[in-house]
Design an enzyme around this catalytic site. Sequence first.
Site, PDB file in Angstrom:
ATOM      1  N   ARG A 153       0.828  -1.220   0.000  1.00  0.00           N
ATOM      2  CA  ARG A 153       0.000   0.000   0.000  1.00  0.00           C
ATOM      3  C   ARG A 153       0.853   1.258   0.000  1.00  0.00           C
ATOM      4  O   ARG A 153       0.542   2.231  -0.702  1.00  0.00           O
ATOM      5  CB  ARG A 153      -0.925  -0.014   1.225  1.00  0.00           C
ATOM      6  CG  ARG A 153      -1.965  -1.122   1.165  1.00  0.00           C
ATOM      7  CD  ARG A 153      -2.643  -1.290   2.500  1.00  0.00           C
ATOM      8  NE  ARG A 153      -1.700  -1.823   3.480  1.00  0.00           N
ATOM      9  CZ  ARG A 153      -1.916  -2.910   4.226  1.00  0.00           C
ATOM     10  NH1 ARG A 153      -3.046  -3.574   4.116  1.00  0.00           N
ATOM     11  NH2 ARG A 153      -1.008  -3.321   5.091  1.00  0.00           N
ATOM     12  N   ILE A 233      12.681   3.806   3.869  1.00  0.00           N
ATOM     13  CA  ILE A 233      11.646   4.213   4.833  1.00  0.00           C
ATOM     14  C   ILE A 233      10.955   2.966   5.387  1.00  0.00           C
ATOM     15  O   ILE A 233       9.860   3.047   5.924  1.00  0.00           O
ATOM     16  CB  ILE A 233      10.590   5.157   4.205  1.00  0.00           C
ATOM     17  CG1 ILE A 233      10.013   4.565   2.910  1.00  0.00           C
ATOM     18  CG2 ILE A 233      11.170   6.539   3.977  1.00  0.00           C
ATOM     19  CD1 ILE A 233       8.741   5.257   2.433  1.00  0.00           C
ATOM     20  N   ARG A 235      12.429  -0.493   7.229  1.00  0.00           N
ATOM     21  CA  ARG A 235      12.867  -0.925   8.555  1.00  0.00           C
ATOM     22  C   ARG A 235      14.379  -1.046   8.547  1.00  0.00           C
ATOM     23  O   ARG A 235      14.967  -1.395   7.506  1.00  0.00           O
ATOM     24  CB  ARG A 235      12.335  -2.331   8.877  1.00  0.00           C
ATOM     25  CG  ARG A 235      11.032  -2.415   9.601  1.00  0.00           C
ATOM     26  CD  ARG A 235      11.106  -1.854  11.025  1.00  0.00           C
ATOM     27  NE  ARG A 235       9.804  -1.891  11.661  1.00  0.00           N
ATOM     28  CZ  ARG A 235       8.851  -0.982  11.506  1.00  0.00           C
ATOM     29  NH1 ARG A 235       9.033   0.075  10.747  1.00  0.00           N
ATOM     30  NH2 ARG A 235       7.692  -1.096  12.144  1.00  0.00           N
ATOM     31  N   GLU A 264      18.532   0.685  15.738  1.00  0.00           N
ATOM     32  CA  GLU A 264      18.078   2.004  16.178  1.00  0.00           C
ATOM     33  C   GLU A 264      17.456   1.922  17.576  1.00  0.00           C
ATOM     34  O   GLU A 264      16.949   0.860  17.946  1.00  0.00           O
ATOM     35  CB  GLU A 264      17.069   2.580  15.166  1.00  0.00           C
ATOM     36  CG  GLU A 264      15.760   1.811  15.078  1.00  0.00           C
ATOM     37  CD  GLU A 264      14.824   2.370  14.010  1.00  0.00           C
ATOM     38  OE1 GLU A 264      15.242   2.556  12.855  1.00  0.00           O
ATOM     39  OE2 GLU A 264      13.653   2.606  14.366  1.00  0.00           O
ATOM     40  N   HIS A 282      13.473   7.860  12.219  1.00  0.00           N
ATOM     41  CA  HIS A 282      12.266   7.021  12.108  1.00  0.00           C
ATOM     42  C   HIS A 282      10.996   7.873  12.263  1.00  0.00           C
ATOM     43  O   HIS A 282      10.203   7.672  13.188  1.00  0.00           O
ATOM     44  CB  HIS A 282      12.313   5.889  13.145  1.00  0.00           C
ATOM     45  CG  HIS A 282      11.405   4.735  12.797  1.00  0.00           C
ATOM     46  ND1 HIS A 282      11.676   3.425  13.108  1.00  0.00           N
ATOM     47  CD2 HIS A 282      10.203   4.701  12.157  1.00  0.00           C
ATOM     48  CE1 HIS A 282      10.696   2.639  12.695  1.00  0.00           C
ATOM     49  NE2 HIS A 282       9.780   3.401  12.102  1.00  0.00           N
TER      50      HIS A 282
HETATM   51  C1  GLV Z   1       6.451   2.517  11.503  1.00  0.00           C
HETATM   52  O1  GLV Z   1       7.593   2.265  11.349  1.00  0.00           O
HETATM   53  C2  GLV Z   1       5.392   1.581  11.264  1.00  0.00           C
HETATM   54  O2  GLV Z   1       5.664   0.399  11.026  1.00  0.00           O
HETATM   55  O3  GLV Z   1       4.230   1.991  11.326  1.00  0.00           O
END
Ligand code: GLV
Length: 326
Positions: A153, A233, A235, A264, A282
């Site tokens: 998504r 963006i 993990r 992290e 993050h």
């Molecule tokens: C943020 O990293 C999430 O997985 O919502």
Amino acid sequence: MKKVLVARPTFPDVIERLKQYFEVDLNPGDVLAQDEFARRLADKDGAFTAGEMVGAKELAGAPKLKVVANMAVGYNNFDMQAFDAHKVLGTNTPNVLNETTADFGWALMMAAARRITESEHFLRAGKWQKWSFDSFLGADVYGSTLGVIGMGRIGQALARRASGFNMRVIYHNRSRVAPEIEAELNAEYASKEDLLKRADHVVLVVPYSKESHHTIGAAELALMKPSATLTNIARGGIVDDAALIEALGEKRIAAAGIDVFEGEPNLHPGFLALENVVLTPHIASATESTRRAMANLAADNLIAALGEGPRAGNPPNPINPGVLAK
Ligand code: GLV
């Protein structure tokens, strides 16, 4: 009254909602040490987490526990086999963060491509003496090729934005998305290798798992164009951080935008010595409205899974719905 642990602070009005139904044990401070988390979970019926590790040990120590609601779409902090074995429901917060996270992927990718933070550091350090034709030459975004790894998504929301930049979109995913979605996004399926060779800007949006560990390592970085950027963006652990630092240091790729890190909130010190990487802590889903939506959705899941509220017994986002059937 059932008891729930709220393992780290969240919006006060969300805590108030939980207090309408439950006795709430709120950790108002720093992230709980793992032992302390397990100790406070032991007598609870449910928990609200945001990344706390929940596995066999924690679940075995909490015999009344029915549900753990994670305030995140990713739930690699949950050992789902252990959840199934202990008949505990896990829930997450999908969808509400898609657009915000996609916006941030673009912000980070464009900041890396156009050297925004690097040039700002230069300016703040008082080094700017003159305008020059060759200062901070970056990579074009408009008209270039976007490579999206992970076409779920968020990946789709990211790809949808590419049409305004007249970009060619190529993507790699475990399986191809439906032809209508490919057509709508004008996106072409490619092998990971082909994508890495062709893309000007690679963005990673895959969930973390054993299989996706180090999706990008030294071998993958070696396939990328020297002018390309890499944005993560997804993990920490999707990228081999040490390999990335080496590639950036040797300018084997142009730049990177990194929001998530191995280990992290600690990060590899090598990142801090590099100019050609944009580093953020993050925050891809961090807007007030999205973080509120995530917190409320996690609360909805917790309330419903513990048999309360308008959706009692029918939480919106079960990860292992089999547990509910039992
Ligand atoms: C943020 O990293 C999430 O997985 O919502």
